[in-house]
Motif scaffolding. Structure first.
Motif, mmCIF file in Angstrom:
data_model
loop_
_atom_site.group_PDB
_atom_site.id
_atom_site.type_symbol
_atom_site.label_atom_id
_atom_site.label_comp_id
_atom_site.label_asym_id
_atom_site.label_seq_id
_atom_site.Cartn_x
_atom_site.Cartn_y
_atom_site.Cartn_z
ATOM 1 N N THR A 291 -10.227 1.649 5.180
ATOM 2 C CA THR A 291 -11.374 1.410 6.050
ATOM 3 C C THR A 291 -12.545 2.322 5.697
ATOM 4 N N ASP A 385 -11.232 -7.738 4.799
ATOM 5 C CA ASP A 385 -10.097 -6.841 4.971
ATOM 6 C C ASP A 385 -8.819 -7.662 4.898
ATOM 7 N N GLU A 386 -7.770 -7.060 4.345
ATOM 8 C CA GLU A 386 -6.484 -7.736 4.235
ATOM 9 C C GLU A 386 -6.671 -9.104 3.611
HETATM 10 MG MG MG Z 1 -6.680 -1.541 7.180
#
Ligand code: MG
Ligand code: ADP
Length: 684
Positions: A291, A385-386
């Motif tokens: 992050t 993200d991901e």
């Molecule tokens: Mg994460």
């Protein structure tokens, strides 16, 4: 005259209806037809003595019909035809359902080849609806038979015959896409031989020679195509950025960044300054601090005057990012917003307006970010993200909201490098291979039901020490089809609450809940209003509750090792010693053995390599989400060595002829263009 691009209806016996059925298998042309490879083979060259047949196996026998076939009408009104065949070793009952016409082709005293599944018992063997062929006229027996993946309206016989015809029709038309010197250097067979023998091999050895060539070719094409995509990206301009002093940002963080985080940030910022669009994958184990890498890029982008969109796969995760990042950025006057499916219409309208005028610098959200009416004033950076949760389409849809924006993809699925190259195609890769200091290993145990009492006591012990517990259950109903995650989770939570932990606070979470409900449950858990959270894998992704110290996974054998590793990453996030207990009562010892890997290592890369070895790359290649040409024949769990060989050959070739302009490379260039026609649009 047939050509490669000729419609499959060219084949005798394939009309409108069958062509439509074949279309479901993506077979439209003769080229598609002969490139439809068998998923397996069955050796029907061997004739077996009847006495050796075991019920349950498929086998070929050569036997003489000893009786006249007779029809028997059964109560349901159906007609059975019965007969008996014998060879020197024994006799075999033959039964045909609804096939009265076979009587015409079966004559007592004649010898036939029968092929089918052996039924009955060792005293009285039978075959129901066997294939019948005359010796010397064998089509479906006497050979190693290809077994094709089927669909409604398409049988093995139909495909086998059609492919036979297809091969005969275009035998001499197949261009060899492999340059002669590559073919020779790697001892690969000619293209005709390869197609002929991958479908109709004369022997296992011939099949291997054919398959090796086709696998190599496929991986070679893929590598060449990917390199082409990368080259093309070098030709477009990215959002312009200049160096920014990052010191203030780093100072505002509650902790110093790890060396690996810093390196990844440097990689990304260098990309953003390069004048070309960044296209980078940042890969790091759960909890490695991805992050902050994203946050640094956001800061850098915004200081350069660009807006950023950050897309997370779940509402929970998007909200969590917002809660973590917004306060940090507000110190710097960076304006953040959260946009998800449950954002109220009025708020949403206002927010869209502010995005369009550029008043918002960072918009964090879910798929809701992809909706058409979300428009940006000057979107310069797109972060997902991901990534493995998103399809390439979605990634592309988001980046389409600007012209060639910088792209950063965060992924916690540690993928062996060779595979990453294929899955993420043309992405550059940074790896965060270091966890923040003080992080503890999560002690992991693989247990079976015998440990239930001890496990329950352990859960209790954690809770009385003020800690919290996750229990992940997969769908546990008998019938997979009708299984329902809601029922599985609620029933299990209820049982725990009533029968096992009446004095503890049990809550539950599943994917079918409304976002508001999920959020309330998560918030309550974070606020320690619940001791045990029963959940599906919705908590796999990114959720951060440092006070949770125990992760229990029920029916752990149902999950991939990498996925279990992700789940385990939900604990061990605070200072306290954390544990993961994998419960499996699977009867297969090997299956349970697999779980031991997790008890032995906390290294996500090792685990994913093990996963790859044990389960194949199916997990990684789920849903063809990478947007690259699907692999038709290569199997990356066992063809890794060939992959490396093909990659090396491709790189060498393209070093010499980057645009494949030499006349001898023309077939190669054309094939790649066709293979990548879809991906080129999607990936850039
Ligand atoms: Mg994460
Ligand atoms: P992931 O890579 O799984 O997305 P996160 O970015 O969520 O990991 O970080 C996990 C936790 O580690 C967070 O609570 C975050 O604040 C913390 N963290 C991140 N970087 C560092 C660091 N350099 N030092 C200490 N803690 C850190």
């Amino acid at each position: 005259m047939a050509e490669l691009s000729t419609d499959v209806r060219y084949i005798k016996g394939i009309g409108e209806t069958r062509a439509n059925a074949l279309a479901r298998l993506d077979i439209f042309t003769l080229r598609d037809l002969i490139s439809y490879f068998p998923r397996d083979y069955e050796d029907r060259t061997l004739m077996r003595p009847i006495r050796e047949l075991m019920p349950g196996e498929n086998a070929c026998v050569r036997a003489m019909l000893a009786t006249d076939p007779i029809s028997v009408r059964v109560r349901s009104g159906r007609v059975l035809v019965k007969a008996r065949a014998v060879d020197e070793s024994g006799s075999l009952d033959l039964i045909f359902f609804n096939k009265e016409y076979v009587k015409n082709s079966l004559h007592r005293g004649d010898t036939y080849i029968f092929y089918g599944r052996v039924e009955g018992d060792l005293l009285r063997r039978s075959m129901a609806n066997p294939l019948i062929e005359k010796e010397g006229q064998q089509q479906l027996t006497g050979h190693i038979m290809p077994l094709y993946p089927l669909t409604a309206g398409v049988s093995q016989l139909l495909l086998t015959k059609a492919i036979r015809q297809g091969l005969d029709a275009i035998r001499d038309l197949m261009p060899d896409v492999l340059p002669e010197e590559v073919r020779q250097a790697h001892s690969l067979c000619y293209v005709n031989y390869a197609y002929e023998n991958v479908h109709f091999p004369g022997s296992p050895e011939e099949l291997e020679v054919a398959r090796r060539r086709l696998v190599f070719e496929e991986l070679f094409l893929l590598t060449c195509g990917l390199r082409g995509l990368r080259q093309r990206r070098r030709d477009v301009a990215g959002p312009v950025c200049e160096t920014v002093d990052m010191a203030a940002f780093y100072k505002a963080l509650p902790f110093p960044l790890t060396g690996a985080q810093k390196r990844s940030i440097e990689d990304a910022l260098a990309d953003m300054c390069s004048g070309r669009p960044m296209n980078r994958l940042c890969q790091g184990d759960v909890g490695s601090g991805k992050t902050m890498v994203a946050a640094a890029c956001v800061y850098f982008g915004v200081k350069n005057g660009w807006q950023t969109a950050l897309m997370a796969p779940t509402e929970i995760l998007a909200r969590q990012h917002y809660q973590n990042l917004a306060p940090l950025f507000e110190n710097f006057g960076i304006r953040c917003a959260l946009l998800t499916g449950s954002t109220p219409a009025k708020t949403r309208r206002a927010l869209l307006q502010q995005l369009e005028t550029g008043e918002i610098d960072l918009c964090i959200g879910t798929h809701a970010l992809l909706t058409e009416d979300v428009q940006y004033a000057r979107l310069g950076l797109v972060i997902t993200d991901e990534q493995h949760r998103f399809g390439v389409n979605q990634r592309a849809a988001l980046s389409a909201k600007a012209e060639n924006p910088h792209m950063l993809v965060l992924s916690a699925t540690p993928i062996p490098r060779t595979l990453a190259l294929i899955i993420y195609g043309d992405l550059d890769v940074s790896v965060i291979d270091e966890l923040p200091p003080g992080r503890q290993q999560v002690d992991t145990f693989a247990v079976d039901e015998h440990y239930r009492t001890r496990l329950n006591a352990f859960i209790r012990k954690q809770v009385s020490a003020g800690r919290q517990v996750y229990i992940v259950c997969s769908m546990v109903t008998e019938n997979e089809e009708s299984s329902d995650e809601r029922k599985a989770v609620t029933a299990y939570a209820e049982k725990l609450q009533k029968e096992v932990f009446p004095d503890l606070r049990v809550s539950f979470l599943h994917g079918k809940m409304k976002p508001k409900e999920k959020e309330a449950v998560m918030a309550a858990f974070t606020a320690r209003e619940s001791d045990i959270l029963v959940s599906t894998t919705v908590i796999e992704v990114g959720v951060d509750v440092p006070n949770a110290t125990l992760m229990v996974v029920e029916n752990a054998e149902r999950f991939g090792l990498s996925q279990l590793h992700q789940l385990r990453g939900r604990v061990g996030r605070g200072g306290a010693k954390s544990y993961c207990v994998l419960v499996s009562d699977h009867p297969n010892e090997e299956t349970r053995e697999r779980l031991k890997v997790l008890t032995q290592t906390n290294d996500g890369f090792k685990i994913s390599e093990e996963d790859l070895r044990l389960r194949g790359p199916g997990d990684f290649f789920g849903q063809r989400q990478h947007g690259l040409p699907a692999l038709k024949i290569a199997d990356l769990s066992c063809d890794m060595r060939l992959l490396k060989e093909a990659q090396q050959a491709a790189e060498e070739l393209m070093d010499r002829d980057p645009a494949l302009l030499l006349p001898s490379h023309r077939p190669l260039r054309e094939r790649i263009a066709r293979l990548f026609s879809v991906s080129a649009d999607m990936l850039n």
